[in-house]
Write a protein that holds these residues in place. Structure first.
Motif, short mmCIF file in Angstrom:
data_model
loop_
_atom_site.label_atom_id
_atom_site.label_comp_id
_atom_site.label_asym_id
_atom_site.label_seq_id
_atom_site.Cartn_x
_atom_site.Cartn_y
_atom_site.Cartn_z
N LYS A 159 -31.89 -13.48 18.03
CA LYS A 159 -30.63 -14.15 18.33
C LYS A 159 -29.48 -13.31 17.80
O LYS A 159 -29.56 -12.73 16.73
CB LYS A 159 -30.58 -15.51 17.63
CG LYS A 159 -31.56 -16.51 18.12
CD LYS A 159 -31.36 -17.78 17.33
CE LYS A 159 -32.41 -18.80 17.61
NZ LYS A 159 -32.24 -19.98 16.79
N SER A 160 -28.43 -13.24 18.58
CA SER A 160 -27.24 -12.55 18.07
C SER A 160 -26.18 -13.61 17.77
O SER A 160 -26.09 -14.62 18.43
CB SER A 160 -26.72 -11.55 19.09
OG SER A 160 -26.35 -12.20 20.28
N GLY A 161 -25.39 -13.35 16.78
CA GLY A 161 -24.38 -14.30 16.36
C GLY A 161 -23.04 -14.02 17.02
O GLY A 161 -22.90 -13.12 17.84
N LEU A 162 -22.07 -14.81 16.67
CA LEU A 162 -20.71 -14.61 17.16
C LEU A 162 -20.14 -13.34 16.54
O LEU A 162 -20.39 -13.06 15.37
CB LEU A 162 -19.82 -15.79 16.77
CG LEU A 162 -20.04 -17.10 17.50
CD1 LEU A 162 -19.16 -18.18 16.89
CD2 LEU A 162 -19.73 -16.96 18.96
N THR A 163 -19.37 -12.63 17.29
CA THR A 163 -18.70 -11.45 16.76
C THR A 163 -17.30 -11.83 16.29
O THR A 163 -16.78 -12.89 16.64
CB THR A 163 -18.59 -10.35 17.83
OG1 THR A 163 -17.78 -10.84 18.90
CG2 THR A 163 -19.96 -9.95 18.35
N ALA A 164 -16.68 -10.96 15.52
CA ALA A 164 -15.31 -11.20 15.07
C ALA A 164 -14.37 -11.31 16.25
O ALA A 164 -13.40 -12.08 16.22
CB ALA A 164 -14.87 -10.08 14.14
N ALA A 165 -14.64 -10.57 17.31
CA ALA A 165 -13.80 -10.63 18.51
C ALA A 165 -13.86 -12.01 19.16
O ALA A 165 -12.84 -12.55 19.58
CB ALA A 165 -14.23 -9.56 19.51
N TRP A 166 -15.07 -12.61 19.24
CA TRP A 166 -15.21 -13.95 19.83
C TRP A 166 -14.45 -14.98 18.99
O TRP A 166 -13.80 -15.87 19.53
CB TRP A 166 -16.67 -14.36 19.92
CG TRP A 166 -17.37 -13.85 21.13
CD1 TRP A 166 -18.27 -12.83 21.17
CD2 TRP A 166 -17.21 -14.29 22.48
NE1 TRP A 166 -18.67 -12.61 22.46
CE2 TRP A 166 -18.04 -13.51 23.29
CE3 TRP A 166 -16.43 -15.28 23.08
CZ2 TRP A 166 -18.12 -13.68 24.66
CZ3 TRP A 166 -16.53 -15.45 24.45
CH2 TRP A 166 -17.37 -14.66 25.22
N VAL A 167 -14.54 -14.85 17.69
CA VAL A 167 -13.87 -15.81 16.80
C VAL A 167 -12.35 -15.69 16.95
O VAL A 167 -11.65 -16.70 17.05
CB VAL A 167 -14.30 -15.58 15.33
CG1 VAL A 167 -13.48 -16.43 14.38
CG2 VAL A 167 -15.78 -15.87 15.17
#
Length: 50
Positions: free
Chosen positions: A8-16
């Protein structure tokens, strides 16, 4: 890692940083029960399902 299983990959700083407020609060799932709650006021809060 066993074949057929993907990590699983998490949210990136860009998405946040791109999470914009909407009329109602909404969730952006990260992983393992962690999610980002985006409030209509624009605040972003990390929460975890236990």
């Amino acid at each position: 890692m066993p074949e057929g299983k993907r990590q699983k990959s998490g949210l990136t700083a860009a998405w946040v940083s791109r999470a914009k407020p909407k009329d109602k609060p909404y969730k952006l799932s990260d992983r393992d029960g962690l999610y980002l709650l985006v409030e209509p006021s624009g605040s972003r809060v990390w929460r975890m399902n236990c």
